[in-house]
Design a protein around this motif. Sequence first.
Motif, PDB file in Angstrom:
ATOM      1  N   UNK A  29       0.854  -1.033  -0.055  1.00 25.40           N
ATOM      2  CA  UNK A  29       0.148  -0.022   0.054  1.00 25.40           C
ATOM      3  C   UNK A  29       0.843   1.285   0.127  1.00 25.40           C
ATOM      4  N   UNK A  30       1.573   1.525   1.134  1.00 29.12           N
ATOM      5  CA  UNK A  30       2.679   2.522   1.180  1.00 29.12           C
ATOM      6  C   UNK A  30       3.542   2.932   0.014  1.00 29.12           C
ATOM      7  N   UNK A  62       2.981   6.234  -1.421  1.00 27.65           N
ATOM      8  CA  UNK A  62       3.946   7.210  -0.691  1.00 27.65           C
ATOM      9  C   UNK A  62       4.258   8.434  -1.716  1.00 27.65           C
ATOM     10  N   UNK A  63       4.158   9.728  -1.229  1.00 28.17           N
ATOM     11  CA  UNK A  63       4.415  10.727  -2.279  1.00 28.17           C
ATOM     12  C   UNK A  63       3.189  11.540  -2.814  1.00 28.17           C
ATOM     13  N   UNK A  64       2.125  10.452  -3.047  1.00 23.04           N
ATOM     14  CA  UNK A  64       0.789  11.039  -3.653  1.00 23.04           C
ATOM     15  C   UNK A  64      -0.414  10.204  -2.873  1.00 23.04           C
ATOM     16  N   UNK A  65      -0.265  10.355  -1.646  1.00 20.81           N
ATOM     17  CA  UNK A  65      -1.190   9.586  -0.678  1.00 20.81           C
ATOM     18  C   UNK A  65      -2.765  10.223  -0.956  1.00 20.81           C
ATOM     19  N   UNK A  70      -5.848  11.673   0.469  1.00 17.25           N
ATOM     20  CA  UNK A  70      -6.161  12.051   1.719  1.00 17.25           C
ATOM     21  C   UNK A  70      -7.606  12.360   1.826  1.00 17.25           C
ATOM     22  N   UNK A  71      -7.803  12.468   3.336  1.00 10.48           N
ATOM     23  CA  UNK A  71      -9.302  12.911   3.463  1.00 10.48           C
ATOM     24  C   UNK A  71      -9.130  13.807   4.764  1.00 10.48           C
ATOM     25  N   UNK A  84      -7.044  16.609   3.645  1.00  6.38           N
ATOM     26  CA  UNK A  84      -5.772  16.454   3.454  1.00  6.38           C
ATOM     27  C   UNK A  84      -5.022  16.189   4.539  1.00  6.38           C
ATOM     28  N   UNK A  85      -5.480  16.206   5.670  1.00 12.28           N
ATOM     29  CA  UNK A  85      -4.769  15.939   6.666  1.00 12.28           C
ATOM     30  C   UNK A  85      -4.464  14.468   7.188  1.00 12.28           C
ATOM     31  N   UNK A  86      -5.494  13.406   6.675  1.00 11.51           N
ATOM     32  CA  UNK A  86      -5.540  12.171   7.121  1.00 11.51           C
ATOM     33  C   UNK A  86      -5.269  11.238   5.848  1.00 11.51           C
ATOM     34  N   UNK A  87      -4.496  10.115   6.025  1.00 15.05           N
ATOM     35  CA  UNK A  87      -4.537   8.945   4.891  1.00 15.05           C
ATOM     36  C   UNK A  87      -5.877   8.493   4.538  1.00 15.05           C
ATOM     37  N   UNK A 122      -7.017   5.369   3.863  1.00 13.39           N
ATOM     38  CA  UNK A 122      -6.707   3.962   3.773  1.00 13.39           C
ATOM     39  C   UNK A 122      -7.585   3.210   2.962  1.00 13.39           C
ATOM     40  N   UNK A 169      -6.443   0.831  -0.203  1.00 16.70           N
ATOM     41  CA  UNK A 169      -6.703  -0.523  -0.195  1.00 16.70           C
ATOM     42  C   UNK A 169      -7.381  -0.899  -1.410  1.00 16.70           C
ATOM     43  N   UNK A 171      -1.483   7.729  10.460  1.00 16.96           N
ATOM     44  CA  UNK A 171      -2.611   8.011   9.535  1.00 16.96           C
ATOM     45  C   UNK A 171      -2.545   9.256   8.826  1.00 16.96           C
ATOM     46  N   UNK A 201       5.565   9.247   5.243  1.00 23.01           N
ATOM     47  CA  UNK A 201       6.684   9.907   4.470  1.00 23.01           C
ATOM     48  C   UNK A 201       8.113   9.568   5.323  1.00 23.01           C
TER      49      UNK A 201
END
Lengths: 521, 340, 323, 330
Positions: free
Chosen positions: A102-103, A107-110, A112-113, A116-119, A121, A125, B198, B204
């Motif tokens: 996943x990561x 990574x680098x272009x995650x 967000x929600x 934009x603060x949180x991944x 996930x 997936x 999270x 990173x």
Amino acid sequence: MPDALEQIFIEVRDISKAYGGVQALSGVSMTIVPGEVHALCGENGAGKSTLIKVLSGSVTPDAGAVLVNRTPLRVGDVAASERAGIAVIHQESVAFPHLSAFDNIFVGREPRKLGGLMLDRARMCRETRALLERLGEADAFDPAAPVGGLSVAQRQMVGMARALSHDCRLLIMDEPTASLSERETRVLFNLIRQLKQSGVSILYVSHRLDEVFALSDRVTVFRDGKFVATHVTREIDKEKLIQLMVGRELISTDARLSDTSFSRGVHPARPPLLEVRNLTRASAFRDVSFDVRAGEIVGVAGLVGAGRSEVARVIFGVDRADSGEVIVDGKRLAGGSVREAIEREVALVPEDRQHLGLVLQLAVAANLTLAKLNSLTTLGLISSRKERALVAELMKSLHVKAASPAVAAQTLSGGNQQKLVVGKWLASRPRVLILDEPTRGVDVAAKADVHRLVRELADQGMATLLISSDLPEVLAMSDRILVMRGGRIAGELSRDEATQEKVLALAIPGGSETAGAGAAA
Amino acid sequence: MTTLARTESPGIAILGLLKQLARQREWSVAALIALTIVIVAIVNRDFLSLDVARNILVAAAPAAIVGCGLTFVIVTGEIDISVGSLMGLCAVAMGQLASPSYANLPVPAAIGLMLLLATSVGFLNGLLVTVGRVPSIIVTLGMLTALRGATELLMNGRWITDLSPGLRFFGTGTFLRVPISLWTTGVVVMASIVLARDTPLGRRIYAVGSSPSAARLAGLSPNRIKLFAFTLTGFLVGVATLVSVPQLSTIESGIGAGFELVVVTAVVVGGTSISGGKGAIIGTLLGVILLGMVRTVLIFLKLGPAATYWERAIQGGFILLAVLIDHLSRPRGRGEEEHA
Amino acid sequence: KKQSTSSSAGKKITVAMLPKKKGIPYFTTCAAGAEEAAKELGNVELIYDGPIDGSPEKAASMIEKWMLQGVDVIAVSPNDPKVLGPAMKKAQDSGIKVITWDADGDPGTRSFFVNQATAQDIGFALVDALAADIATAAGKTAPPDAEGEVAIVTATLTAANQNAWMEHMKARLASNYPKLKLVEVKPCNEDQKLAFQVTQDLMNAYPNLKGVFAISSAAFPGSAEAIKQAGKGGKVQVTGLSTPNEMKKYVEEGTVKSVILWNTNDLGYLTIQTANALANGTLKPGDTKLTAGRLGEKEVRGDNVLLGKILVFTKENIGQFNF
Amino acid sequence: MTDAPAADLSLTPRQKIFEGGFPYWHEVVLALLLAALMAVAGYLDPRFVQPSRQLMLSTHVWELALLALPMTFIIVTGGIDLSVGSMIALSGVVLGLSHEAGMNIWLCCALAILTGTAAGALNGVFVSFVRVHPLIVTLATLSAYRGIAEGISSGRPLSGFPENFAWLGRGDIAGVPVAAIIFVVAAIVAGVVLWKTPFGRSLYAMGYNETATRFSGIRTRKIKFILYAMSGVAAAVAAILLVGRRNTAKADIGAQMELDVITAVVLGGTSIFGGRGRILGTVLGVLLIHETKEFVSWYFQNDPLIPLVVGALLIVAVLINSALTPRGRE
Ligand SMILES: Nc1ncnc2c1ncn2[C@@H]1O[C@H](COP(=O)(O)OP(=O)(O)OP(=O)(O)O)[C@@H](O)[C@H]1O
Ligand SMILES: Nc1ncnc2c1ncn2[C@@H]1O[C@H](COP(=O)(O)OP(=O)(O)OP(=O)(O)O)[C@@H](O)[C@H]1O
Ligand SMILES: [Mg+2]
Ligand SMILES: [Mg+2]
């Protein structure tokens, strides 16, 4: 084949890049049009990867420009290249070993929600699974596990997933099939064709010329960092291409190989040098038995993850077997000790040159002599004279291309690095040589060099085990071919009965599909 | 850490936490803690009292707070051993700024300036490591020595004994009968866990530690991320100083001496890989508690004066034990070539 | 090289003064007294330096350094007489006058000891004071009746002076206070915070702990604070050595009943006076008294220059001292 | 271009084989700093630079210097040993106790060395065979070994050693301290081993990529084990010198020494990440730090200044060096 060659998507203009003394690229120019598969060929060190690094923004050229739809691209800026829709599958697997698939992919272009603060996930997936589906790897491995635990090939797959994860308009593949076997390769090719349909351009680097002809619309050739020519693939043939690459006449590897091989009669039954009896390592393979005679080259074919490398590692004493035994020249190996294996004159050219084969930061020379330093001493001190002599000889015979034997191995091109690993072991004149993907990313000429050397040593009585995912190579080089499937030996073929179809039929679980990718041309 | 990726939404974080415990070094540490508590409780009932628990936690608070920052630094593949001396400097700065017999600033101003000092030293460490390209162990080893000297010179052989009540509150005050320092620790730890698991930034940080070259190819800037980790650590040292130093009535120049060893040990015992890429805040927290307990435990075992001389030996043995349990309880396969 | 020490009064002399640990108030106040004396005398150039970490090893090499610089007198407060011994001897042999102050070294390694208190005096004073406090707190009149558990919080396990004091403390407890039981000896590694935590744990682990000897400069305020915060002020007694200013508030609020010390200022002052007298020959072995500036006549017993009795600061008198 | 130009092959002393380019920048920087320091010192107080005084000031540097040698080896392989100071205490105390028990002093020394070796070997076992990271292992033994020393001696000073023993720590041969002689010999051996032997070469290789080195048939585990054991031996020898000089063995000797040693080694240009480092650099590092400390103490007579200056020196020196060397490829 796109009819409108004039509508250019990417134009490379007079790009130059020098590393210290080495001119990796000198004023190369080329164009890529939408929806084409553009092959990039050249000997090791020709500058292919460097150009790719320029396009991907991870290397800043000394001169020249890259135009995307006629607007200049901000060079040396990975983000800018990604925005321009350029995605890369790099030659060396550049995964984050501790991170999950996943990561690694995001990574680098995650995604967000929460502003934009949180991944996000859940989305990661979903998308990962989708991507792995497309790659036919959906259930090959656990995308939440650290990728450090995956095989080279599997890591390669993760790399592809990463490249596909952002909808790119140019997908660059630097020798993607180098560590793939037929099945993955076929999946990959279908993928490439799909992408092409959807108007994505593909820049494809490979030393496997069959693939080049099977896939590409146009082919560009580099030599020694210079642009040589661009041709419509249909309009040239293999010989011509090779000639463009090496700059001199040279009969095709396969042809040359067949010569050497056909010239060999079935040699008198010599005593087996390497005997493997019911070898088992629960995590990877189960009761594997075979032997290799002096002067014999035994090929090992199989799909990725079949357990071939694992077998090699156990024989070489890197990992311990759970049961079974390895006998070298009549005497049993205690196992679990590389040193022991080497003292019994067993050598392994490992699959993963970056981590197992080379000490990248050490000089070329130091790498070449590392395995046999003790034989280079006078009064216990290393003799620079002896060392220099050996290094010079090896670099000559393998045509290693490096600014000097003093530069760090990491500065060499992928193929040249591979030559170092092979050379390092050939230098020690082993009696049993295990080659795991020995010509991964090696160019035609160099490949021929390696094959010739191995063949010569074999004729002098060396027992060779050749693990390779490059089926033509296995077929051409081996006296016998073992096929592994799911950690077992699925069958054995003599050189006369062996064909790609037969090998694949044995290698692919329950399947007897035909037509390897190579033949798909 | 990465295994947390399994928890498909942070919503079921607890589950993720349990899963993680079952899989990581944290597990063995937690087990060791539990075991110790049981044994000591059997020997001496008094051990099972809120008072004792609170004292242990309060004592562990500064290490836990700084440990969060240091975990990130170590995950990026760097290290910071200057935290102890920095804490000393911060304590003295805060004291002299607030004390009537020195600068006599209002308490909030003193605290603000102290936090600023801490953060900028952290930032300076980061700059020297990234822009200056000096290995972090060297930078922070230098700071460890230099800052201690500076502190001594500032104090010039005197102690600060007139801390204002406003300042003392941060060390001795409570909210809902829980000490300020524990509230602060809770907040810092929670925030760090969320950051690590999270947020993009968190991932990173791990990526950079896992493979700097790959990070560059992925368009990340290792330098910026490392700079962040060092600065954060500096800031947290300031926070730790604020909630731990005013616990006592006197500020002297020796504050924080040897603190760096405690924190680094706790972090690595907690399972963070010193070579970067791997590590968990929760592990650090457990590590801090485990190491913090030893002293108290030895007293409650009532071994008497003679045993005191073996205290340090027992502490060292404890660390080895924690690491050993972990290593024996972990299968070793392919790809396990390098150190855990 | 080094200027000869054959000297007449008023001749310029250099005195190097070595504390056990530079940077703690106890020695800083001594240094203040020393400065005062040096000014008064005029002819004395004072060098005050010592290891900030109190390492005997470093102290020894400082003595060697001063020897090479050719100072006239070295006044040593030996953190570890055994370790400093060889260096002090070496300095003496090279013709430098070596005296000890605050703590004594082997007689062979120094000519005089400026004696404010011997290890025994200190050990006994500490025990007597705590016992008295425990007794009065328990409403008893005679200190020997004091009973209960007591613990020691010391500097480090290897601190020579504290270990010497503890010898005598244990002896005194055994002989005079049979009902006081020493249950723990814990180091605080010169760290107030640790002293604070250790004392907390001691009080929890030993519910009827009656008193704590906090016998290092860092331990005393730490232990006192722990007792105060546990609300056991007056129930658990604590005593130790400290300059009055550091402990004033604890004495005034009653957490601490007695603080043991002497006038550190005078100690530093007397040390320099002695050094000077020794250097210009006014103080010779066998003398029985020494005129020491504002301190007037001081008794010299054998090779000990006596400062005077140990002081016990209490609520009543601590206000009068400011150092 | 296909095969290497002979020109390049001709420059192949070891250093060239490794970095390429002029490899001695760091040593040059250190040497210059040292020269500058001594010049200033000599100007401010000529007595300080007198050989006789220098020799006497150096009495306590030799143990540290001795420990820096194995530490260089260890750090070159990418490891670290934080327990040296504690191993000194442990072997020192064993020395003292066995002497107190009336053993022949030289037997005691042997016993002390045995102890040091055992302690180092234990570190080695954990690092190479249990495969715990050396930082963790030696962090633990840092407290464990000193703890044992405190435990068996209950913090007492142990003294009263015979003169002929003290000679080891204090005596000299033709004006040169015995300790100095021991160090110089050790340094030369260490230098040659690291510079020119297969053993030395494999240390560098290990420092960069242990796995690949193991795949080349080099017994990396055994080598690491040996290194940590050697560190223990050095600690024991240092303990003997230290005890001899101060005529006292005590559980607190060598406290904090690990930091001084590591500081000297990294100041000497050994890369903490492994793969780079030379004995010459280490020796210069030790000298520079020693002279700095001594002079600050000599001239300013104010102990707190020393850490301030040394800390700054460490950072600045390495900063200068990284400014001089081109950006690495990693
Ligand atoms: N980081 C570097 N430092 C120094 N030289 C380099 C570096 N990277 C590449 N080179 C040199 O630039 C030349 C081109 O390298 P490049 O990797 O582009 O070749 P390539 O065409 O990809 O070869 P291969 O087919 O073997 O991958 C080579 O001679 C290589 O030695
Ligand atoms: N680095 C690794 N760590 C753990 N397991 C691995 C690793 N590499 C491969 N494996 C697993 O071990 C089994 C055999 O892998 P191996 O690489 O030996 O197969 P292979 O036939 O050599 O494939 P390849 O063509 O990739 O070499 C597979 O299940 C694979 O997933
Ligand atoms: Mg390439
Ligand atoms: Mg393989």
